[in-house]
Scaffold this motif. Structure first.
Motif, PDB file in Angstrom:
ATOM      1  N   LEU A   1      52.383  51.204  30.365  1.00  0.00           N
ATOM      2  CA  LEU A   1      51.497  51.278  31.524  1.00  0.00           C
ATOM      3  C   LEU A   1      51.231  49.860  32.024  1.00  0.00           C
ATOM      4  O   LEU A   1      51.062  48.943  31.227  1.00  0.00           O
ATOM      5  CB  LEU A   1      50.165  51.944  31.166  1.00  0.00           C
ATOM      6  N   ALA A   2      51.205  49.690  33.328  1.00  0.00           N
ATOM      7  CA  ALA A   2      50.931  48.385  33.927  1.00  0.00           C
ATOM      8  C   ALA A   2      49.720  48.480  34.835  1.00  0.00           C
ATOM      9  O   ALA A   2      49.465  49.526  35.438  1.00  0.00           O
ATOM     10  CB  ALA A   2      52.142  47.895  34.723  1.00  0.00           C
ATOM     11  N   VAL A   3      48.966  47.392  34.934  1.00  0.00           N
ATOM     12  CA  VAL A   3      47.808  47.330  35.821  1.00  0.00           C
ATOM     13  C   VAL A   3      48.018  46.209  36.829  1.00  0.00           C
ATOM     14  O   VAL A   3      48.288  45.071  36.449  1.00  0.00           O
ATOM     15  CB  VAL A   3      46.499  47.075  35.037  1.00  0.00           C
ATOM     16  N   VAL A   4      47.914  46.551  38.112  1.00  0.00           N
ATOM     17  CA  VAL A   4      48.019  45.557  39.183  1.00  0.00           C
ATOM     18  C   VAL A   4      46.677  45.507  39.908  1.00  0.00           C
ATOM     19  O   VAL A   4      46.221  46.515  40.446  1.00  0.00           O
ATOM     20  CB  VAL A   4      49.143  45.912  40.172  1.00  0.00           C
ATOM     21  N   ALA A   5      46.044  44.342  39.885  1.00  0.00           N
ATOM     22  CA  ALA A   5      44.713  44.189  40.502  1.00  0.00           C
ATOM     23  C   ALA A   5      44.834  43.516  41.862  1.00  0.00           C
ATOM     24  O   ALA A   5      45.669  42.629  42.063  1.00  0.00           O
ATOM     25  CB  ALA A   5      43.811  43.368  39.589  1.00  0.00           C
ATOM     26  N   SER A   6      44.005  43.952  42.789  1.00  0.00           N
ATOM     27  CA  SER A   6      43.956  43.324  44.111  1.00  0.00           C
ATOM     28  C   SER A   6      42.505  43.278  44.592  1.00  0.00           C
ATOM     29  O   SER A   6      41.715  44.168  44.285  1.00  0.00           O
ATOM     30  CB  SER A   6      44.814  44.084  45.122  1.00  0.00           C
ATOM     31  N   GLN A   7      42.195  42.239  45.324  1.00  0.00           N
ATOM     32  CA  GLN A   7      40.833  42.045  45.833  1.00  0.00           C
ATOM     33  C   GLN A   7      40.733  42.636  47.229  1.00  0.00           C
ATOM     34  O   GLN A   7      41.493  42.280  48.120  1.00  0.00           O
ATOM     35  CB  GLN A   7      40.521  40.554  45.850  1.00  0.00           C
ATOM     36  N   GLU A   8      39.782  43.552  47.435  1.00  0.00           N
ATOM     37  CA  GLU A   8      39.632  44.197  48.738  1.00  0.00           C
ATOM     38  C   GLU A   8      38.622  43.491  49.636  1.00  0.00           C
ATOM     39  O   GLU A   8      38.842  43.311  50.826  1.00  0.00           O
ATOM     40  CB  GLU A   8      39.234  45.662  48.560  1.00  0.00           C
ATOM     41  N   SER A   9      37.484  43.105  49.052  1.00  0.00           N
ATOM     42  CA  SER A   9      36.459  42.462  49.872  1.00  0.00           C
ATOM     43  C   SER A   9      35.557  41.586  49.018  1.00  0.00           C
ATOM     44  O   SER A   9      35.420  41.804  47.809  1.00  0.00           O
ATOM     45  CB  SER A   9      35.621  43.502  50.614  1.00  0.00           C
ATOM     46  N   VAL A  10      34.936  40.603  49.684  1.00  0.00           N
ATOM     47  CA  VAL A  10      33.982  39.698  49.024  1.00  0.00           C
ATOM     48  C   VAL A  10      32.818  39.447  49.976  1.00  0.00           C
ATOM     49  O   VAL A  10      33.028  39.206  51.165  1.00  0.00           O
ATOM     50  CB  VAL A  10      34.622  38.347  48.656  1.00  0.00           C
ATOM     51  N   THR A  11      31.601  39.548  49.464  1.00  0.00           N
ATOM     52  CA  THR A  11      30.422  39.196  50.255  1.00  0.00           C
ATOM     53  C   THR A  11      29.617  38.166  49.475  1.00  0.00           C
ATOM     54  O   THR A  11      29.642  38.140  48.241  1.00  0.00           O
ATOM     55  CB  THR A  11      29.540  40.419  50.556  1.00  0.00           C
ATOM     56  N   ARG A  12      28.893  37.330  50.200  1.00  0.00           N
ATOM     57  CA  ARG A  12      28.098  36.265  49.574  1.00  0.00           C
ATOM     58  C   ARG A  12      26.745  36.220  50.268  1.00  0.00           C
ATOM     59  O   ARG A  12      26.659  36.001  51.471  1.00  0.00           O
ATOM     60  CB  ARG A  12      28.826  34.922  49.696  1.00  0.00           C
ATOM     61  N   ASP A  13      25.672  36.459  49.509  1.00  0.00           N
ATOM     62  CA  ASP A  13      24.323  36.494  50.059  1.00  0.00           C
ATOM     63  C   ASP A  13      23.442  35.492  49.329  1.00  0.00           C
ATOM     64  O   ASP A  13      23.468  35.418  48.096  1.00  0.00           O
ATOM     65  CB  ASP A  13      23.723  37.899  49.914  1.00  0.00           C
ATOM     66  N   GLU A  14      22.664  34.757  50.105  1.00  0.00           N
ATOM     67  CA  GLU A  14      21.768  33.771  49.497  1.00  0.00           C
ATOM     68  C   GLU A  14      20.533  34.478  48.940  1.00  0.00           C
ATOM     69  O   GLU A  14      19.956  35.360  49.582  1.00  0.00           O
ATOM     70  CB  GLU A  14      21.346  32.716  50.507  1.00  0.00           C
TER      71      GLU A  14
END
Length: 260
Positions: free
Chosen positions: A70-83
Motif C-alpha cells: 500500500l502506498a500513501v500520497v499526500a497533497s496539500q489542498e489549502s492553508v489559512t493563517r489567522d492572527e
C-alpha cells in the motif's frame, strides 16, 4: 473478437469494483490489526510527559504499508493563517490551519481511495505551517489505522490533574483568567453567539459523520504549542470560551468540514 474487444456489462463493472474494494479493505484491515500501539520517543522536559513524534508514527506504519503493498500520497489542498492574541510577553502569534488529502493506493490492483484531514499549528515565527502539517499527518495515521496513543480526549479531567500519578499529555485550552466566584454561563459572555454557532456546527457534523462532538471540536480547535503540548476546546470549555479569534478559527474549520 478478442476478449479485450468484448463489451463489458454493467454487472461486470460493479462486480469488479466490489472485488477491488474487498481486496483493498482486507489489506487495510490487516494493517490495522498489526499497528496496535505507537512508541513515544519524544519527551517534553518542561511539562514532563512523553509524546509520539511524527517519526514514531512513520516508523510503525511504513514497514506495514510495504508489507501490504500500500502506498500513501499526500497533497496539500489549502492553508489559512489567522492572527491570535499576543503572547504573555507581547509577541505576535498566528494560527495556521492546513487541509490535506491522503491518497491510499493498492500497489497490486491500482485501486485507491482519498481521505481528508486537518491540522493546526500556532507559532510566533514561521513554523506554524510545519507544525500544522506534522499534526495533520499524525492525526491521519492514528485515526485511519486506529492506533492507540493513550491520549483519549474523553479523559480530559484526568489529563488536567495528571490522574493516578500520571503527568498530563494533553489539556483543554485555558480560555479565561483566574476563575470568578461564580462560573459564568454561556449567555453571560460577549462571545455567546460564537459559542452557540460552534456548538450547532459540531452537532451537525456529528449527525452527519457519527463522530462525537468532543472529537470534532478537538480536531477543529486543537493545536500544539512550542512545548508540543496539545491544546483544544472540549464541549465543556467551549461553553466559557472568551477568545473571539479562537472561536472564529474553530467555526471556520467546522464550516469547512461541514461543507466538505
Amino acid at each position: 473478437m478478442s476478449d479485450s474487444d468484448k463489451p463489458v456489462s454493467a454487472k461486470g463493472v460493479v462486480e469488479e469494483v466490489y472485488r477491488l474494494r474487498s481486496s483493498f479493505g482486507g489489506k487495510v484491515s490487516r494493517l490495522i490489526g498489526k499497528a496496535k500501539y505507537v512508541h513515544k520517543s519524544g519527551f517534553n522536559s518542561f511539562h514532563k510527559y512523553n509524546y509520539a513524534t511524527e517519526g514514531d508514527f512513520l516508523a510503525l506504519v511504513k514497514p506495514l504499508l510495504d508489507e501490504e503493498r500500500l502506498a500513501v500520497v499526500a497533497s496539500q489542498e489549502s492553508v489559512t493563517r489567522d492572527e491570535l492574541e499576543p503572547t504573555t510577553r507581547g509577541r505576535r502569534q498566528w494560527l495556521t490551519t492546513v487541509k490535506m488529502n491522503f491518497r491510499l493506493i493498492d500497489g497490486d490492483t491500482g485501486y485507491s481511495e482519498t481521505m481528508t484531514s486537518f491540522g493546526t499549528g500556532i507559532d510566533s515565527e514561521d513554523k506554524g505551517l510545519y507544525k500544522a502539517i506534522t499534526g495533520c499527518v499524525k492525526y491521519f495515521i492514528s485515526k485511519l489505522f486506529l492506533i492507540e496513543t493513550g491520549d483519549d480526549p474523553e479523559r480530559e479531567n484526568e489529563n488536567e490533574t495528571g490522574g493516578e500519578g500520571r503527568n498530563p499529555t494533553v489539556k483543554p485550552l485555558e480560555t479565561s483568567a483566574p476563575a470568578p466566584a461564580r462560573k459564568p454561563e454561556t449567555d453571560d459572555l460577549p462571545t455567546a453567539p460564537l459559542i452557540k454557532k460552534a456548538q450547532e456546527l459540531a452537532l451537525q457534523i456529528s449527525g452527519k459523520t457519527g463522530e462525537s462532538t468532543a472529537e470534532i471540536l478537538k480536531l477543529a480547535s486543537g493545536f500544539e504549542d512550542k512545548t508540543q503540548t496539545f491544546h483544544y476546546l472540549s464541549p465543556d470549555s467551549l461553553k466559557t470560551c472568551t477568545s473571539e479569534k479562537w472561536l472564529k478559527g474553530t467555526i471556520a474549520n467546522l464550516e469547512k468540514e461541514l461543507g466538505g
